[in-house]
Design a protein around this motif. Structure first.
Motif, PDB file in Angstrom:
ATOM      1  N   ASN A 174      -1.655  -8.857  10.526  1.00 18.83           N
ATOM      2  CA  ASN A 174      -1.453  -8.299   9.311  1.00 18.83           C
ATOM      3  C   ASN A 174      -0.935  -9.339   8.043  1.00 18.83           C
ATOM      4  OD1 ASN A 174      -1.025  -5.974   7.428  1.00 18.83           O
ATOM      5  ND2 ASN A 174       1.181  -6.138   7.691  1.00 18.83           N
ATOM      6  N   THR A 175      -1.911  -9.825   7.532  1.00 18.09           N
ATOM      7  CA  THR A 175      -1.766 -11.073   6.605  1.00 18.09           C
ATOM      8  C   THR A 175      -2.424 -10.984   5.225  1.00 18.09           C
ATOM      9  OG1 THR A 175      -1.093 -12.535   8.378  1.00 18.09           O
ATOM     10  CG2 THR A 175      -1.314 -13.466   6.214  1.00 18.09           C
ATOM     11  N   GLY A 176      -2.163 -11.709   4.332  1.00 22.31           N
ATOM     12  CA  GLY A 176      -2.887 -11.514   3.075  1.00 22.31           C
ATOM     13  C   GLY A 176      -2.267 -10.591   1.876  1.00 22.31           C
ATOM     14  N   ALA A 177      -2.980 -10.847   0.773  1.00 21.75           N
ATOM     15  CA  ALA A 177      -2.077 -10.020  -0.244  1.00 21.75           C
ATOM     16  C   ALA A 177      -2.400  -8.670  -0.164  1.00 21.75           C
ATOM     17  CB  ALA A 177      -2.793 -10.896  -1.585  1.00 21.75           C
ATOM     18  N   GLY A 178      -3.291  -8.115   0.365  1.00 18.40           N
ATOM     19  CA  GLY A 178      -3.525  -6.767   0.825  1.00 18.40           C
ATOM     20  C   GLY A 178      -2.892  -6.276   2.019  1.00 18.40           C
ATOM     21  N   ARG A 179      -1.960  -7.006   2.453  1.00 12.53           N
ATOM     22  CA  ARG A 179      -1.339  -6.614   3.903  1.00 12.53           C
ATOM     23  C   ARG A 179      -0.634  -5.234   3.797  1.00 12.53           C
ATOM     24  NH1 ARG A 179       1.147 -10.750   1.355  1.00 12.53           N
ATOM     25  NH2 ARG A 179       3.205 -10.541   0.826  1.00 12.53           N
ATOM     26  N   LEU A 180      -0.532  -4.703   4.770  1.00 22.39           N
ATOM     27  CA  LEU A 180       0.319  -3.339   5.091  1.00 22.39           C
ATOM     28  C   LEU A 180       1.576  -3.712   4.869  1.00 22.39           C
ATOM     29  CD1 LEU A 180      -1.523  -2.212   8.093  1.00 22.39           C
ATOM     30  CD2 LEU A 180      -1.513  -1.081   5.964  1.00 22.39           C
ATOM     31  N   ASP A 181       2.321  -2.673   4.224  1.00 26.00           N
ATOM     32  CA  ASP A 181       4.143  -2.999   4.242  1.00 26.00           C
ATOM     33  C   ASP A 181       4.463  -2.870   5.650  1.00 26.00           C
ATOM     34  OD1 ASP A 181       6.551  -2.817   3.586  1.00 26.00           O
ATOM     35  OD2 ASP A 181       6.327  -1.301   2.364  1.00 26.00           O
ATOM     36  N   LEU A 182       5.072  -3.913   6.048  1.00 21.99           N
ATOM     37  CA  LEU A 182       5.712  -3.858   7.697  1.00 21.99           C
ATOM     38  C   LEU A 182       6.955  -3.035   7.675  1.00 21.99           C
ATOM     39  CD1 LEU A 182       5.436  -7.861   8.554  1.00 21.99           C
ATOM     40  CD2 LEU A 182       4.115  -5.957   9.534  1.00 21.99           C
ATOM     41  N   ALA A 183       7.762  -2.979   6.609  1.00 24.91           N
ATOM     42  CA  ALA A 183       8.979  -2.295   6.684  1.00 24.91           C
ATOM     43  C   ALA A 183       8.619  -0.550   6.974  1.00 24.91           C
ATOM     44  CB  ALA A 183       9.888  -2.400   5.411  1.00 24.91           C
ATOM     45  N   THR A 184       7.304  -0.225   5.951  1.00 24.47           N
ATOM     46  CA  THR A 184       6.997   1.075   6.204  1.00 24.47           C
ATOM     47  C   THR A 184       6.409   1.358   7.388  1.00 24.47           C
ATOM     48  OG1 THR A 184       6.557   1.187   3.825  1.00 24.47           O
ATOM     49  CG2 THR A 184       5.325   2.553   5.102  1.00 24.47           C
TER      50      THR A 184
ATOM     51  N   LEU B  47       0.640  -1.240  -0.119  1.00 26.53           N
ATOM     52  CA  LEU B  47       0.089   0.197   0.168  1.00 26.53           C
ATOM     53  C   LEU B  47       0.824   1.283   0.048  1.00 26.53           C
ATOM     54  CD1 LEU B  47      -2.843  -1.037   2.517  1.00 26.53           C
ATOM     55  CD2 LEU B  47      -2.803  -0.947  -0.037  1.00 26.53           C
ATOM     56  N   GLY B  48       2.316   1.117   0.052  1.00 29.11           N
ATOM     57  CA  GLY B  48       2.875   2.258  -0.107  1.00 29.11           C
ATOM     58  C   GLY B  48       3.082   2.955   1.423  1.00 29.11           C
ATOM     59  N   PRO B  49       3.915   4.139   1.279  1.00 24.11           N
ATOM     60  CA  PRO B  49       4.040   4.504   2.663  1.00 24.11           C
ATOM     61  C   PRO B  49       2.820   5.431   3.288  1.00 24.11           C
ATOM     62  CG  PRO B  49       5.757   5.506   1.005  1.00 24.11           C
ATOM     63  CD  PRO B  49       4.736   4.591   0.397  1.00 24.11           C
ATOM     64  N   LEU B  50       2.808   5.247   4.433  1.00 24.62           N
ATOM     65  CA  LEU B  50       1.392   5.543   5.145  1.00 24.62           C
ATOM     66  C   LEU B  50       1.703   7.158   5.326  1.00 24.62           C
ATOM     67  CD1 LEU B  50       1.068   2.810   8.009  1.00 24.62           C
ATOM     68  CD2 LEU B  50      -0.063   3.142   5.687  1.00 24.62           C
ATOM     69  N   ALA B  51       1.277   7.943   4.495  1.00 28.92           N
ATOM     70  CA  ALA B  51       1.398   9.358   4.505  1.00 28.92           C
ATOM     71  C   ALA B  51       0.885   9.940   5.850  1.00 28.92           C
ATOM     72  CB  ALA B  51       0.850   9.960   3.037  1.00 28.92           C
TER      73      ALA B  51
END
Length: 485
Positions: free
Chosen positions: A132-142, A37-41
């Motif tokens: 936080n799992t599944g193909a639509g998961r949040l980017d953990l590194a972000t 989902l990219g950075p959490l602006a």
């Protein structure tokens, strides 16, 4: 495990019942392509992530309440409801309410976790626990970079529910804590020990006298024999080519060794041009070229491909060890699914035949801005209890990350085969880290593999595309970099 997508559940406030489940309605399929989902602006808040030893609870820390839970504080838990369902998570919730009299839990099971949780994180109103799992998961590194996750050191250093003399961290399988850590700080608790391999019906193989192949040459020879029986050798979850990357990259690792894996994860220049990667790409290009993949697989969702496999239309399908649970409702009696290690390219490979790609998965986090962080970590502590992990194994035919969780249980064919693979691999179990560290690179790899398997690009073009994506990540100063040894 890409899944269908559901809308935002209505988070009903705690009621007189100890455990409440919000209602939901099903939407159309499709949003599973949101791999990152990219950075959490605007996500980072002034509070940031609390220090390792801190808890935000005002409750007393005692022998029976090591994390200082305040029972009257509501607890909100969001669970990815995929192949494992969410009954196991509700069971852990009941353990929580039994231990903390008067506690109330709001439970939401959903499949589009990232799509639903991102705006809540931006608003500073997250739940207390997120699976936080599944193909639509949040980017953990972000999430880590934006200081949106709580340091789980207090949880890991707390006494385990079953033996107060043993810390939670010491009940976990090797690599679990490290796999959820960023720069040495544990922000993620992965709950399921996942093994990736090639699944097949042992009864089908016995019927035809087929032997599981140990090398790629044996795989291709067997594939020709399978085709003679009117069965496709392979199918795969075409809409989600990441499934096929598991055996492809496992084969590359076996050929190139762990130095190659580290070079890829560490974004070293030219790492994707390693001979091990090249050989694996050529092998899978030949698989497609020889017509060993079920026609139309590229258009199938994960459930459609897996159902076709269960119906005997294909002999092999790549997947993680959640497959047995995910297919439980459609698997015919006597199918006896089992998983095998990805074949080696040759006897000269750097890793042995029994080496597997395996890692902890099903990523649980406690948001930094959670209203009840002590409760969130206590929920995870009880999720790791012996009673909880054995219930999970019974419900899902999957292996939890707690040592000895499967001892004494009657195991299904699939879970028994997973246990055998783990035992046979020993120390030769490995995992790539770039997928969780660098979501843009992971997407580039998935997209390129989808094109390779449909023969729209060749191995050289695959390498050019992926290496370009890796170089772009390496040069992007806005992306935090991580290293593995």
């Amino acid at each position: 495990m890409p899944q269908n997508v559901f809308p935002l559940p209505q988070n009903a406030p705690p009621s007189a019942r100890p455990y409440t489940t919000p209602s939901r309605r099903e939407l159309l399929r499709g949003a599973a392509a949101l791999i990152a989902l990219g950075p959490l602006a605007g996500c980072a808040t002034a509070g940031g992530s609390p220090s390792g030893g801190a808890t935000a609870s005002a409750g007393p820390v005692t022998k029976d309440n090591p994390l200082g839970v305040v029972a009257k504080d509501p607890l909100e838990v969001v669970i990815f409801k995929g192949g494992y369902g969410d009954d196991y998570a509700k069971f852990a919730g009941r353990l929580y309410t039994e231990r903390h009299a008067g506690a109330r839990i709001t439970h939401a099971g959903m499949q589009n976790v990232g799509q639903v949780m991102q705006p809540r994180l931006v608003a500073g109103d997250p739940p207390d626990v997120i699976d936080n799992t599944g193909a639509g998961r949040l980017d953990l590194a972000t999430l880590v970079a934006d200081k949106q996750l709580r340091d789980l050191t207090p949880l890991l250093d707390a006494p385990s529910p079953d033996d107060p003399a043993v810390k939670v961290r010491d009940t976990l399988l090797p690599g679990v804590v490290a796999g959820g850590s960023y720069d040495g700080t544990p922000y993620v608790l992965d709950f399921v020990y996942t093994v990736w391999g090639l699944w097949y019906s042992s009864s089908l193989f016995a019927k035809h006298g087929w032997t599981y192949p140990r090398t790629w040459a044996e795989m291709l020879t067997l594939g020709d024999e399978i085709k003679k029986e009117g069965i496709a050798p392979w199918t795969y979850q075409g809409k989600f080519p990441e499934y096929m990357n598991d055996p492809l990259l496992t084969m590359a690792a076996k050929a190139g060794g762990m130095e190659m894996v580290a070079a890829i994860d560490n974004l070293q220049p030219g790492a994707w041009r390693h001979e091990g990667v090249k050989a694996a790409l050529e092998a899978f290009a030949e698989l497609a070229g020889r017509g060993h993949i079920l026609k139309g697989s590229e258009a199938l969702s994960h459930t459609e491909a897996q159902t076709a496999w269960c119906q005997g239309k294909a002999a092999f399908i790549p997947c993680g060890s959640w497959l047995e649970s995910e297919q439980a409702k459609v698997t015919p009696a006597g199918f006896d699914m089992v998983v095998g290690a990805t074949p080696r390219l040759s006897e000269s490979d750097k890793l042995p035949a029994g080496a597997i790609q395996a890692a902890a998965s099903e990523s649980f986090v406690v948001p930094a801005q959670a209203k009840n962080p002590a409760g969130g970590q206590e929920y995870l502590r009880l999720l790791l209890s012996r009673q909880s992990v054995r219930k999970f194994a019974e419900l899902t035919s999957a292996m939890p990350v707690v040592k000895g969780a499967l001892e004494g249980l009657t195991l299904s064919s699939g879970l028994a085969s997973v246990g055998k693979l783990v035992g046979a691999a020993g120390q030769d179990a490995f995992a790539y880290r770039f997928r969780t560290w660098y979501a843009p690179l992971a997407k580039a790899v998935d997209d390129a593999t989808g094109e390779l398997l449909t023969r729209r690009i060749d191995p050289g073009q695959w390498t050019d595309r992926v290496q370009k994506a890796a170089d772009a990540v390496a040069k992007d100063s806005t992306i935090k970099k991580y290293r593995r040894s």
